[in-house]
Write a protein that holds these residues in place. Structure first.
Motif, PDB file in Angstrom:
ATOM      1  N   ALA A  98      50.622  -7.717   2.529  1.00 11.61           N
ATOM      2  CA  ALA A  98      51.733  -7.462   3.119  1.00 11.61           C
ATOM      3  C   ALA A  98      52.864  -8.881   2.174  1.00 11.61           C
ATOM      4  N   SER A  99      51.795  -9.974   2.862  1.00 11.31           N
ATOM      5  CA  SER A  99      52.473 -11.280   2.489  1.00 11.31           C
ATOM      6  C   SER A  99      52.776 -11.685   0.850  1.00 11.31           C
ATOM      7  N   VAL A 100      52.131 -11.138  -0.209  1.00  9.77           N
ATOM      8  CA  VAL A 100      52.206 -11.096  -1.314  1.00  9.77           C
ATOM      9  C   VAL A 100      53.349  -9.760  -2.264  1.00  9.77           C
ATOM     10  N   THR A 101      53.584  -8.556  -1.114  1.00 11.76           N
ATOM     11  CA  THR A 101      54.519  -7.725  -1.581  1.00 11.76           C
ATOM     12  C   THR A 101      56.179  -8.603  -1.116  1.00 11.76           C
ATOM     13  N   MET A 102      56.060  -9.176   0.050  1.00  6.77           N
ATOM     14  CA  MET A 102      57.228  -9.633   0.529  1.00  6.77           C
ATOM     15  C   MET A 102      57.975 -11.874  -0.646  1.00  6.77           C
ATOM     16  N   MET A 103      56.616 -11.805  -0.829  1.00  3.36           N
ATOM     17  CA  MET A 103      57.206 -12.703  -1.746  1.00  3.36           C
ATOM     18  C   MET A 103      57.557 -12.467  -2.910  1.00  3.36           C
ATOM     19  N   LEU A 104      57.053 -10.718  -3.512  1.00  7.67           N
ATOM     20  CA  LEU A 104      57.852 -10.507  -4.082  1.00  7.67           C
ATOM     21  C   LEU A 104      59.164 -10.115  -4.631  1.00  7.67           C
ATOM     22  N   LEU A 105      59.320  -9.850  -3.297  1.00  2.00           N
ATOM     23  CA  LEU A 105      60.932  -8.424  -2.823  1.00  2.00           C
ATOM     24  C   LEU A 105      61.325 -10.510  -2.977  1.00  2.00           C
ATOM     25  N   LEU A 106      61.045 -11.107  -1.940  1.00  2.00           N
ATOM     26  CA  LEU A 106      61.481 -12.656  -2.487  1.00  2.00           C
ATOM     27  C   LEU A 106      62.528 -13.724  -3.779  1.00  2.00           C
ATOM     28  N   VAL A 107      61.746 -13.119  -4.409  1.00  2.00           N
ATOM     29  CA  VAL A 107      61.497 -13.894  -5.912  1.00  2.00           C
ATOM     30  C   VAL A 107      62.339 -12.559  -6.582  1.00  2.00           C
TER      31      VAL A 107
END
Length: 764
Positions: free
Chosen positions: A636-645
């Motif tokens: 979930a954290s990795v997915t959220m960071m990818l979305l923000l990037v």
């Protein structure tokens, strides 16, 4: 005629056609509607010989603006006079603006505005249009508009590149042929492509443009054709007036209950129209007293009955009567109440509603235009039972037997030798014997000539005793009175028999020459239960005493031009699929399926959104901080960071493009390369002297115009007039040749621009 005159003529022709399309079906809303295209045509001629030849004669811009405001009052007055004419009033407002614009000295922007006014008028005309003329006018307008747009482009380019600064071209073009070699294969191909795309675009507009559904949605200009022999009172022999005419009356698509195409037999396809009951001195009239009309929709849908379905398009007539195979099970028009059936005599009629004029509030009966309706008729053995009619009461039965007493006695004397060989005189045997006597004995001849043997005798008696020749009306009248004399109730039906079957489109085309009369004899009463109801209905026997072979020979001699089948097929496709594509067909074939698809998509996306929401909740919802330190928390954290990037990348890209566009100002080009910066500097420099670059002007075109401009200046040292061409050469080399500028070239161009700027400052 020079290019400008040809161009201006094409524009005015386009505007006249646009106003005609707007007005041709607007006469029910404004009695003076057809005067508008006439007025536009006159104004176009006056403007052509005055303003367009001598612009000084044109209106002042301020006066034109004042007149344009006044046109709003005219449109408002029209709407106030008839609130149901809002669409027409808006269309006429466009006509007023068009007239004002025509008397201005016109720029290219004015011509574009006129084009726009014409297009909107056409859209309104197509919206309210219901008559057969709209399709033809639309095609003509489209062709003229394409020609006008092509000439507009040529005229604009001619004016744009005209050397108004005194310079000349070498060699000078021939003024009689400013575009030599224009009509080459490439030009023809491009014109064909433009035409094709225009037709495709027009087809989409035609299909999707909502049709007018107001209270008077079927106005038809002019006087519709009158069909002799189909009114409440018919004089014997009147039908002979149309038996020699080849005019189309209606076309029929016939299908069985399971949808298969049905090709009717000539002898059985009797399309009944008006039913005549009372006879007096050679004149038949419909039943006396008030008619009993009711909507004919879905009266009997018993699946045990064999039905034949007819989709009929009646041509423009002012008769209320409709035609169909009898007896009728149900019928319907564009609306359920548009078709009614007389329960006394089986006559099918269209409902004619009153309409009102903008100058007169008294109701007027609207004449009938083309009318589409559908009928299902009972086929087979049940065809003799008129399920839609009421059984005749004693008064009506007496009326079906009435005839002048001298005529009765003369006909009884004529019947006696004909019927003496019948051992049992049942109504059916008597009817068939008398029918065969007139049709098959060879004593009578079918003829369209109307001669009287003895003017003192009744026309029917004279036909039986003396003439023994005539057309179908005489045969039907004779048989009806012969049966009445024997005590059998009868009525005469005027309609059509047969038609021209077109196998290309599987449609029967019925013309005036197919008009026919026959007899229906009351031979019994039928009692049956249908849909839980006990129905008592009359049984009518159809009798056709006219010699069929002789009649067919006469009909065949009436006009039959070559290629009739193909011409009829094209007309049928045009009338049913284009002109007949009304609001009901549009709703059924386009809007209803689109709404269904939209609702299904919404339902599907709703389910998908619900599923995704549940998955996101399961994936991203953490009940306590400790759940973040798990495999699910990691993903979930990795997915959220990818979305923000990804979001940051999109924002950066969007902002960067905005900045580049802003730096390129109104010219839409980035200014961070040297060659682009040089060109932008040149444009800004020359704009301060009054030389502006047009938005649609290319860099090369601007450079040539700038060089000519600099050549005309008082001082032109060191060949500075060539600087614009040099800058654009460098620009094209990098932008399109993909070759970067050497440093020494960059320095040299920078120096040349400095010199030009100082020169402009000194001479400015």
């Amino acid at each position: 005629m020079n290019l400008y005159s040809l161009y201006r003529t094409s524009v005015y022709t386009m505007l006249v056609l646009a106003t005609l399309i707007l007005s041709v079906d607007a006469t029910d809303y404004n009695q003076f509607a057809m005067l508008y295209p006439v007025g536009v045509a006159i104004a176009a001629f006056v403007a052509f010989v005055t303003v367009d030849k001598h612009p000084a004669l044109g209106l002042n811009r301020d006066l034109a603006n004042f007149l344009a405001l006044g046109t709003i009052l005219l449109a408002a007055a029209e709407y106030w006079a008839n609130p149901s004419s809002l669409v027409i009033a808006l269309g006429h407002w466009l006509v007023y603006l068009q007239l004002v614009k025509m008397f201005l000295p016109k720029t290219f922007e004015d011509d574009w505005f006129l084009f726009l006014l014409g297009v909107v008028q056409v859209v309104i005309g197509a919206f309210i249009g219901q008559s057969d003329h709209i399709g033809t006018l639309l095609m003509l307008w489209a062709a003229v508009s394409l020609a006008a747009l092509g000439l507009f482009y040529l005229h604009r380019e001619t004016v744009r590149f005209a050397n108004r600064d005194g310079s000349t071209l070498t060699p000078a073009p021939d003024p009689r042929r400013p575009y030599p070699g224009l009509f080459n294969p490439g030009f023809v191909l491009s014109g064909a492509l433009v035409t094709l795309f225009t037709i495709i675009l027009g087809g989409f507009i035609f299909l999707l443009m909502p049709r007018w559904t107001g209270p008077n949605s079927s106005p038809v200009p002019g006087a519709p054709r009158h069909l002799t022999g189909f009114t409440d009172q018919v004089k014997l022999g009147q039908m002979g007036e149309i038996l020699e005419s080849d005019n189309l009356v209606f076309s029929v698509e016939l299908t069985t209950a399971n949808g298969k195409v049905h090709e009717p037999e000539e002898q059985s396809s009797l399309f009944g129209g008006v039913t005549l009951v009372s006879y007096q001195k050679g004149r038949w009239t419909r039943e006396s007293g008030s008619s009993m009309l009711q909507p004919a929709v879905g009266a009997f849908d018993d699946r045990s009955l064999s039905v034949l379905r007819q989709k009929i398009r009646l041509e423009s007539t002012n008769n209320e009567v409709l035609f169909a195979l009898r007896p009728i099970a149900w019928a319907t028009g564009p609306r359920a109440v548009d078709v009614e059936l007389n329960q006394f005599d089986g006559t099918l009629v269209r409902r004619v509603e009153p309409t009102f004029s903008i100058l007169d509030d008294s109701p007027k009966r609207r004449t009938g235009g083309p009318f589409d309706y559908e009928v299902s008729s009972i086929d087979g053995e049940d065809g003799r039972v008129a399920l839609f009619e009421t059984a005749p009461n004693p008064r009506r039965r007496r009326e079906l037997l009435e005839m002048p007493e001298p005529v009765r006695q003369a006909i009884l004397a004529y019947n006696r030798p004909v019927l003496e060989a019948i051992p049992e005189r049942t109504p059916l045997r008597v009817a068939r014997t008398l029918e065969s006597h007139l049709r098959d004995s060879g004593l009578f001849i079918y003829s369209l000539k109307q001669k009287r043997g003895d003017p003192q005798l009744d026309p029917v008696v004279d036909f039986l005793v003396n003439r023994k020749q005539g057309h179908c009306e005489y045969y039907a009248s004779a048989l009806a009175l012969m049966l009445r004399a024997e005590g059998i109730p009868t009525r005469v039906v005027n309609g059509f028999k047969g038609g021209d079957w077109n196998s290309i489109v599987n449609v029967l085309l019925v013309r005036e020459k197919h008009a026919h009369s026959w007899v229906e004899a009351l031979v019994g009463i039928d009692s049956r239960e249908i849909n839980g109801r006990r129905l008592v209905r009359p049984v009518w026997l159809t009798l056709d005493p006219t010699p069929a072979g002789q009649r067919d020979e006469v009909v065949a001699k009436v006009s039959n031009p070559p290629f009739r089948a193909w011409l009829d097929a094209l007309r049928h496709v045009w009338m049913f699929n284009i002109i007949g594509f009304d609001s009901d067909a549009q709703e059924r074939l386009i809007y209803a399926p689109i709404r269904w698809l939209w609702n299904e998509c919404r339902r599907g996306f709703g389910v998908l959104r619900h599923v995704i929401t549940l998955l996101l909740i399961q994936f991203f919802l953490f009940r306590n901080p400790g759940e973040l330190f798990s495999v699910r928390g990691f993903f979930a954290s990795v997915t959220m960071m990818l979305l923000l990037v990804g979001l940051a990348f999109l924002i950066r890209t969007f902002v960067g493009r905005l900045l580049r566009r802003w730096r390129g100002e109104a010219y839409g080009i980035a200014g961070n390369q040297p060659e682009v910066a040089f060109f932008l500097r040149l444009v800004r420099m020359l704009s301060r002297t009054g030389l502006e670059r047009a938005p649609a002007e290319t860099q090369r075109e601007f450079a040539r115009r700038a060089s000519t401009f600099l050549t005309q200046r008082p001082t032109n040292r060191d060949g500075l007039a060539t600087v614009p061409e040099q800058v654009v050469d460098a620009y094209y080399r990098v932008r399109f040749g993909q070759r970067p500028l050497p440093p020494e070239t960059v320095s040299w161009l920078d120096q040349r621009l400095d010199d030009l700027e100082r020169d402009l400052q000194l001479t400015g």
